[in-house]
Motif scaffolding. Sequence first.
Motif, PDB file in Angstrom:
ATOM      1  N   PHE A 103      -8.015   5.569  -2.439  1.00 42.17           N
ATOM      2  CA  PHE A 103      -7.395   4.624  -3.365  1.00 42.17           C
ATOM      3  C   PHE A 103      -8.160   3.309  -3.238  1.00 42.17           C
ATOM      4  CE2 PHE A 103      -4.576   1.232  -4.645  1.00 42.17           C
ATOM      5  CZ  PHE A 103      -4.091   1.712  -5.848  1.00 42.17           C
ATOM      6  N   PRO A 104      -8.801   2.861  -4.314  1.00 45.90           N
ATOM      7  CA  PRO A 104      -9.638   1.661  -4.219  1.00 45.90           C
ATOM      8  C   PRO A 104      -8.830   0.384  -4.214  1.00 45.90           C
ATOM      9  CG  PRO A 104      -9.662   2.518  -6.459  1.00 45.90           C
ATOM     10  CD  PRO A 104      -8.839   3.479  -5.642  1.00 45.90           C
ATOM     11  N   ALA A 105      -9.074  -0.477  -3.248  1.00 42.29           N
ATOM     12  CA  ALA A 105      -8.455  -1.800  -3.211  1.00 42.29           C
ATOM     13  C   ALA A 105      -9.373  -2.787  -3.924  1.00 42.29           C
ATOM     14  CB  ALA A 105      -8.202  -2.225  -1.773  1.00 42.29           C
ATOM     15  N   LEU A 106      -9.844  -2.372  -5.068  1.00 37.75           N
ATOM     16  CA  LEU A 106     -10.773  -3.170  -5.852  1.00 37.75           C
ATOM     17  C   LEU A 106     -10.702  -2.663  -7.285  1.00 37.75           C
ATOM     18  CD1 LEU A 106     -13.662  -1.193  -6.111  1.00 37.75           C
ATOM     19  CD2 LEU A 106     -13.368  -1.570  -3.664  1.00 37.75           C
ATOM     20  N   GLY A 107     -11.197  -3.453  -8.185  1.00 36.13           N
ATOM     21  CA  GLY A 107     -11.162  -3.049  -9.581  1.00 36.13           C
ATOM     22  C   GLY A 107     -11.914  -4.036 -10.436  1.00 36.13           C
ATOM     23  N   GLY A 108     -11.866  -3.808 -11.735  1.00 34.06           N
ATOM     24  CA  GLY A 108     -12.574  -4.704 -12.624  1.00 34.06           C
ATOM     25  C   GLY A 108     -13.034  -3.995 -13.879  1.00 34.06           C
ATOM     26  N   GLY A 109     -13.916  -4.642 -14.598  1.00 34.94           N
ATOM     27  CA  GLY A 109     -14.428  -4.060 -15.828  1.00 34.94           C
ATOM     28  C   GLY A 109     -15.527  -4.912 -16.416  1.00 34.94           C
ATOM     29  N   ARG A 110     -16.097  -4.420 -17.508  1.00 29.60           N
ATOM     30  CA  ARG A 110     -17.192  -5.128 -18.158  1.00 29.60           C
ATOM     31  C   ARG A 110     -16.649  -6.200 -19.109  1.00 29.60           C
ATOM     32  NH1 ARG A 110     -19.518   0.146 -18.315  1.00 29.60           N
ATOM     33  NH2 ARG A 110     -18.804   0.476 -20.451  1.00 29.60           N
ATOM     34  N   ALA A 125      -7.921   2.936   0.983  1.00 26.18           N
ATOM     35  CA  ALA A 125      -7.297   4.037   1.729  1.00 26.18           C
ATOM     36  C   ALA A 125      -8.104   5.309   1.511  1.00 26.18           C
ATOM     37  CB  ALA A 125      -5.862   4.243   1.275  1.00 26.18           C
ATOM     38  N   LEU A 126      -8.399   6.000   2.594  1.00 26.58           N
ATOM     39  CA  LEU A 126      -9.208   7.225   2.549  1.00 26.58           C
ATOM     40  C   LEU A 126      -8.469   8.359   3.231  1.00 26.58           C
ATOM     41  CD1 LEU A 126     -12.631   5.745   3.745  1.00 26.58           C
ATOM     42  CD2 LEU A 126     -11.923   6.108   1.381  1.00 26.58           C
ATOM     43  N   GLY A 127      -8.621   9.578   2.693  1.00 26.93           N
ATOM     44  CA  GLY A 127      -8.003  10.729   3.342  1.00 26.93           C
ATOM     45  C   GLY A 127      -8.575  12.025   2.818  1.00 26.93           C
ATOM     46  N   THR A 128      -8.261  13.096   3.508  1.00 29.25           N
ATOM     47  CA  THR A 128      -8.650  14.432   3.063  1.00 29.25           C
ATOM     48  C   THR A 128      -7.546  14.975   2.167  1.00 29.25           C
ATOM     49  OG1 THR A 128      -7.626  15.437   5.016  1.00 29.25           O
ATOM     50  CG2 THR A 128      -9.961  14.859   5.176  1.00 29.25           C
ATOM     51  N   TYR A 138     -14.145  10.020   8.860  1.00 31.85           N
ATOM     52  CA  TYR A 138     -14.388   8.846   9.697  1.00 31.85           C
ATOM     53  C   TYR A 138     -15.800   8.296   9.492  1.00 31.85           C
ATOM     54  CZ  TYR A 138     -10.132  10.731  11.639  1.00 31.85           C
ATOM     55  OH  TYR A 138      -8.852  11.211  11.765  1.00 31.85           O
ATOM     56  N   GLU A 139     -16.745   9.176   9.184  1.00 36.79           N
ATOM     57  CA  GLU A 139     -18.108   8.722   8.901  1.00 36.79           C
ATOM     58  C   GLU A 139     -18.148   7.884   7.626  1.00 36.79           C
ATOM     59  OE1 GLU A 139     -20.294  12.337   8.737  1.00 36.79           O
ATOM     60  OE2 GLU A 139     -20.193  12.694  10.909  1.00 36.79           O
ATOM     61  N   VAL A 140     -17.419   8.327   6.597  1.00 38.75           N
ATOM     62  CA  VAL A 140     -17.392   7.576   5.343  1.00 38.75           C
ATOM     63  C   VAL A 140     -16.685   6.237   5.542  1.00 38.75           C
ATOM     64  CG1 VAL A 140     -16.443   7.553   2.999  1.00 38.75           C
ATOM     65  CG2 VAL A 140     -17.559   9.614   3.875  1.00 38.75           C
ATOM     66  N   ALA A 141     -15.604   6.222   6.313  1.00 39.18           N
ATOM     67  CA  ALA A 141     -14.910   4.968   6.598  1.00 39.18           C
ATOM     68  C   ALA A 141     -15.843   3.984   7.306  1.00 39.18           C
ATOM     69  CB  ALA A 141     -13.668   5.233   7.439  1.00 39.18           C
ATOM     70  N   ARG A 142     -16.609   4.483   8.258  1.00 36.75           N
ATOM     71  CA  ARG A 142     -17.550   3.606   8.968  1.00 36.75           C
ATOM     72  C   ARG A 142     -18.616   3.072   8.020  1.00 36.75           C
ATOM     73  NH1 ARG A 142     -16.783   7.346  13.326  1.00 36.75           N
ATOM     74  NH2 ARG A 142     -18.527   8.611  12.594  1.00 36.75           N
ATOM     75  N   ALA A 143     -19.079   3.899   7.088  1.00 38.42           N
ATOM     76  CA  ALA A 143     -20.111   3.453   6.139  1.00 38.42           C
ATOM     77  C   ALA A 143     -19.587   2.341   5.244  1.00 38.42           C
ATOM     78  CB  ALA A 143     -20.582   4.635   5.294  1.00 38.42           C
ATOM     79  N   LEU A 144     -18.337   2.462   4.793  1.00 34.53           N
ATOM     80  CA  LEU A 144     -17.757   1.417   3.951  1.00 34.53           C
ATOM     81  C   LEU A 144     -17.550   0.122   4.734  1.00 34.53           C
ATOM     82  CD1 LEU A 144     -15.124   3.474   1.912  1.00 34.53           C
ATOM     83  CD2 LEU A 144     -17.377   2.685   1.170  1.00 34.53           C
ATOM     84  N   ALA A 146     -19.309  -0.845   7.254  1.00 34.28           N
ATOM     85  CA  ALA A 146     -20.633  -1.425   7.480  1.00 34.28           C
ATOM     86  C   ALA A 146     -21.112  -2.200   6.264  1.00 34.28           C
ATOM     87  CB  ALA A 146     -21.635  -0.325   7.834  1.00 34.28           C
ATOM     88  N   ALA A 147     -20.552  -1.873   5.079  1.00 34.81           N
ATOM     89  CA  ALA A 147     -20.883  -2.594   3.853  1.00 34.81           C
ATOM     90  C   ALA A 147     -19.910  -3.742   3.602  1.00 34.81           C
ATOM     91  CB  ALA A 147     -20.859  -1.628   2.672  1.00 34.81           C
ATOM     92  N   CYS A 148     -19.182  -4.155   4.653  1.00 35.43           N
ATOM     93  CA  CYS A 148     -18.250  -5.285   4.600  1.00 35.43           C
ATOM     94  C   CYS A 148     -17.037  -5.018   3.711  1.00 35.43           C
ATOM     95  CB  CYS A 148     -18.954  -6.567   4.150  1.00 35.43           C
ATOM     96  SG  CYS A 148     -20.274  -7.066   5.270  1.00 35.43           S
ATOM     97  N   LEU A 149     -16.640  -3.770   3.573  1.00 31.86           N
ATOM     98  CA  LEU A 149     -15.413  -3.411   2.866  1.00 31.86           C
ATOM     99  C   LEU A 149     -14.363  -2.980   3.878  1.00 31.86           C
ATOM    100  CD1 LEU A 149     -16.966  -1.296  -0.028  1.00 31.86           C
ATOM    101  CD2 LEU A 149     -15.890  -3.538  -0.260  1.00 31.86           C
ATOM    102  N   LYS A 150     -13.108  -3.330   3.619  1.00 32.46           N
ATOM    103  CA  LYS A 150     -12.031  -2.836   4.462  1.00 32.46           C
ATOM    104  C   LYS A 150     -11.755  -1.374   4.101  1.00 32.46           C
ATOM    105  CE  LYS A 150      -9.491  -7.190   5.107  1.00 32.46           C
ATOM    106  NZ  LYS A 150      -8.171  -7.840   4.912  1.00 32.46           N
ATOM    107  N   ALA A 151     -11.602  -0.531   5.102  1.00 33.40           N
ATOM    108  CA  ALA A 151     -11.330   0.885   4.853  1.00 33.40           C
ATOM    109  C   ALA A 151     -10.446   1.428   5.964  1.00 33.40           C
ATOM    110  CB  ALA A 151     -12.634   1.679   4.778  1.00 33.40           C
ATOM    111  N   ASP A 152      -9.341   2.067   5.591  1.00 28.59           N
ATOM    112  CA  ASP A 152      -8.426   2.687   6.544  1.00 28.59           C
ATOM    113  C   ASP A 152      -8.266   4.162   6.199  1.00 28.59           C
ATOM    114  OD1 ASP A 152      -7.978   0.338   7.899  1.00 28.59           O
ATOM    115  OD2 ASP A 152      -6.122  -0.142   6.819  1.00 28.59           O
TER     116      ASP A 152
END
Length: 224
Positions: A103-110, A125-128, A138-144, A146-152
């Motif tokens: 579930f993205p804690a972000l959004g927007g549009g053109r 929020a991330l899950g299987t 957990y690898e994907v959470a760490r990658a996000l 590392a890109a300065c995004l909050k991920a749980d």
Amino acid sequence: HGVTLVARPRRRRALRDGIAIACLDQRQRTTVRRAHFSPTVQPALAPDAELVLVCVQRQQRERLLPALAELPDTTSVLFLQQQWNDRAAIERWLPPERYLLGFPALGGGRTTAGISCWLLPEAIALGTPDGRPRSQLYEVARALRAACLKADTTSGITELLAARAVVRSVLAASAIKAGGVGALAGCPTLLRETALAMREGLMATEARGLAVGRLPYTRVYGLL
């Protein structure tokens, strides 16, 4: 991270000179961050990609699923979406162990000026899809992160998506009924009706076997 966009021919041409981004960052304090993004754009998914973020609209995703199914098992696929009942459609092409939901804690549009977007204070929020822990999650959470995004990570991503769908749809309907978000905020009677409709929707979701009542932010509706 190295990020590549996959785009159709017309969008690739539009992105050739890059795109202006105005991002309202609400994670620590309200700040508007501006950037000019010149992405690497290609016409198809790369088989050596480590992570594919699927952020297309629901009706566009059907055309993308066959290409996702051809990716190697080493590629993680994350559907960043706001739908909770799409597993059957996805799993015609990908088994549950091949993809993640978020579930993205972000959004927007053109807009005419470029991209207008926002980052919310909460985490992505991330899950299987089956709720089972996997190293891929957990690898994907760490990658996000590392890109300065909050991920749980959560074991109840399906429940979270379902609850969000209830709240979002009821709020949208109430805003339309009121004549706008501002009008809704100024009408206590309609606000109460909105909250009660959310509670009813969440109760119906619980009756379908999704334990949305355990989510912290849904409990307030039971107090009404």
